[in-house]
Write an enzyme that holds these catalytic residues in place. Structure first.
Site, PDB file in Angstrom:
ATOM      1  N   ASN A   9       0.830  -1.348   0.281  1.00  0.00           N
ATOM      2  CA  ASN A   9      -0.028   0.079   0.125  1.00  0.00           C
ATOM      3  C   ASN A   9       0.835   1.206   0.007  1.00  0.00           C
ATOM      4  OD1 ASN A   9      -1.836   2.057   0.459  1.00  0.00           O
ATOM      5  ND2 ASN A   9      -2.441   1.253   2.587  1.00  0.00           N
ATOM      6  N   TRP A  10       0.933   1.992  -1.148  1.00  0.00           N
ATOM      7  CA  TRP A  10       1.682   3.047  -1.102  1.00  0.00           C
ATOM      8  C   TRP A  10       1.236   4.395  -0.497  1.00  0.00           C
ATOM      9  CZ3 TRP A  10       4.072   2.476  -7.034  1.00  0.00           C
ATOM     10  CH2 TRP A  10       4.997   1.288  -6.945  1.00  0.00           C
ATOM     11  N   LYS A  11      -0.138   4.316  -0.284  1.00  0.00           N
ATOM     12  CA  LYS A  11      -0.609   5.163   0.476  1.00  0.00           C
ATOM     13  C   LYS A  11      -0.407   6.736  -0.394  1.00  0.00           C
ATOM     14  CE  LYS A  11      -0.282   3.255   5.057  1.00  0.00           C
ATOM     15  NZ  LYS A  11      -0.155   3.049   6.167  1.00  0.00           N
ATOM     16  N   HIS A  96      -9.462   1.186   4.937  1.00  0.00           N
ATOM     17  CA  HIS A  96      -8.346   1.326   5.621  1.00  0.00           C
ATOM     18  C   HIS A  96      -8.400   2.351   6.995  1.00  0.00           C
ATOM     19  CE1 HIS A  96      -4.006   2.104   6.669  1.00  0.00           C
ATOM     20  NE2 HIS A  96      -3.568   1.306   6.050  1.00  0.00           N
ATOM     21  N   GLU A  98      -6.760   4.508   7.953  1.00  0.00           N
ATOM     22  CA  GLU A  98      -6.644   6.120   7.901  1.00  0.00           C
ATOM     23  C   GLU A  98      -7.931   6.652   7.241  1.00  0.00           C
ATOM     24  OE1 GLU A  98      -2.934   5.392   5.822  1.00  0.00           O
ATOM     25  OE2 GLU A  98      -1.814   4.757   7.575  1.00  0.00           O
ATOM     26  N   GLU A 168      -5.354  -5.165  10.570  1.00  0.00           N
ATOM     27  CA  GLU A 168      -4.089  -4.235  10.629  1.00  0.00           C
ATOM     28  C   GLU A 168      -4.621  -3.421  11.922  1.00  0.00           C
ATOM     29  OE1 GLU A 168      -2.343  -2.897   6.636  1.00  0.00           O
ATOM     30  OE2 GLU A 168      -3.897  -1.303   6.994  1.00  0.00           O
ATOM     31  N   GLY A 174       2.543   2.126  10.844  1.00  0.00           N
ATOM     32  CA  GLY A 174       3.806   3.208  10.868  1.00  0.00           C
ATOM     33  C   GLY A 174       4.258   3.404  12.121  1.00  0.00           C
ATOM     34  N   SER A 214       3.653  -2.304  10.190  1.00  0.00           N
ATOM     35  CA  SER A 214       4.989  -2.514  10.412  1.00  0.00           C
ATOM     36  C   SER A 214       5.626  -3.829  10.144  1.00  0.00           C
ATOM     37  CB  SER A 214       5.317  -1.928  11.714  1.00  0.00           C
ATOM     38  OG  SER A 214       4.981  -0.695  12.263  1.00  0.00           O
ATOM     39  N   GLY A 235       2.828  -1.152   4.086  1.00  0.00           N
ATOM     40  CA  GLY A 235       2.976   0.190   3.958  1.00  0.00           C
ATOM     41  C   GLY A 235       4.356   0.704   3.523  1.00  0.00           C
ATOM     42  N   GLY A 236       4.960   1.144   4.544  1.00  0.00           N
ATOM     43  CA  GLY A 236       6.237   1.777   4.357  1.00  0.00           C
ATOM     44  C   GLY A 236       7.576   0.931   3.755  1.00  0.00           C
TER      45      GLY A 236
END
Ligand code: 13P
Length: 245
Positions: A9-11, A96, A98, A168, A174, A214, A235-236
């Site tokens: 997920n590149w957000k 998600h 967010e 999640e 994150g 993470s 993610g990251g």
């Protein structure tokens, strides 16, 4: 057998040129990854360019959200499922944390978005998970069960099989604080059991449940060893081709 999915997920990261460069770098690194399905979710603006670049490869492209509507119309800022398909996507992330926390995506909205995705033949990657306060209060399973009940309301077992779930825990996103494989496994087993009770045993045993929060090259192996973890939503660590692969 459930084929694992590793999804990135590149957000809200990467301009079109950066996204195409990252996808181009990833392609040869995962070309032989037949043991899992590989999915990347660039931002909307880069979907078409990335999908074009990855055509014929084993990497699937996902959007990060879609409109709950199935008819085109006056919905400024929204993107319809068929537009996402038209851009070359096969998957879409829905609900998600967010989006739930910052953009008002309630379980009822998530339910409508899942229906829209299924209507257009997109595979929904549906995110659920508790906050730290909810976990500390001993309510993690209750929160997740409520999210599942409302998000999957009135879907049939054959529709649920077409969904991918992503557990999640919000406190692990994150933060560098991954759920331990034991914590994740416990919740994944709970989710599978819940699906078996509410739908049927086949839906429960076929359903793929990803873990997100993470996930890094250093912890993915331990997480993947857990019986009910069928992949990861990263993610990251997905932003850079080398670490994602
Ligand atoms: P991180 O891997 O950066 O914690 O993000 C997880 C996530 O939100 C994936 O959807």
């Amino acid at each position: 057998m459930r084929k694992p999915i590793i999804a990135g997920n590149w957000k809200m990261f990467k301009l079109i040129s950066d996204a195409v460069a990252a996808a181009t770098a990833l392609k040869p690194l995962v070309a032989n990854a037949n043991h899992c399905e590989v999915v990347i979710a660039p931002p909307f603006t880069a979907l078409k360019a990335v999908a074009d670049r990855l055509e014929g490869s084993n990497i699937h492209v996902s959007a990060q959200d879609l409109a709950p509507e199935i008819k085109h119309g006056a919905h400024t800022g929204e993107v319809c499922g068929d537009m996402i398909k038209d851009a070359g996507c096969s998957h879409v992330i829905i609900g998600h944390s967010e989006r739930r926390a910052m953009y008002g995506d309630t379980d009822a909205v998530v339910n409508r978005k899942i229906r829209a995705a299924l209507h257009f033949g997109l595979t929904p990657i549906v995110c659920i998970g508790e906050t730290l306060d909810e976990r500390d209060a001993g309510n993690a399973e209750k929160v997740v069960a409520t999210q599942l009940a409302q998000s999957l309301a009135e879907l049939t077992a054959s529709e649920v099989i077409r969904i991918v779930l992503a557990y999640e825990p919000v406190w692990a996103i994150g933060t560098g604080r991954t759920a331990t494989p034991e914590q994740a496994q416990q919740m994944h087993a709970f989710i599978r059991q819940w699906i078996a009770q509410q739908f049927d045993a086949t839906a429960a045993s076929d359903l793929r449940i990803l873990y997100g929060g993470s996930v890094k090259p250093e912890n993915i192996s331990d997480l993947m060893r857990a019986a009910d973890i069928d992949g990861a939503l990263v993610g990251g660590a997905s932003l850079e081709a080398e670490s994602f692969s």
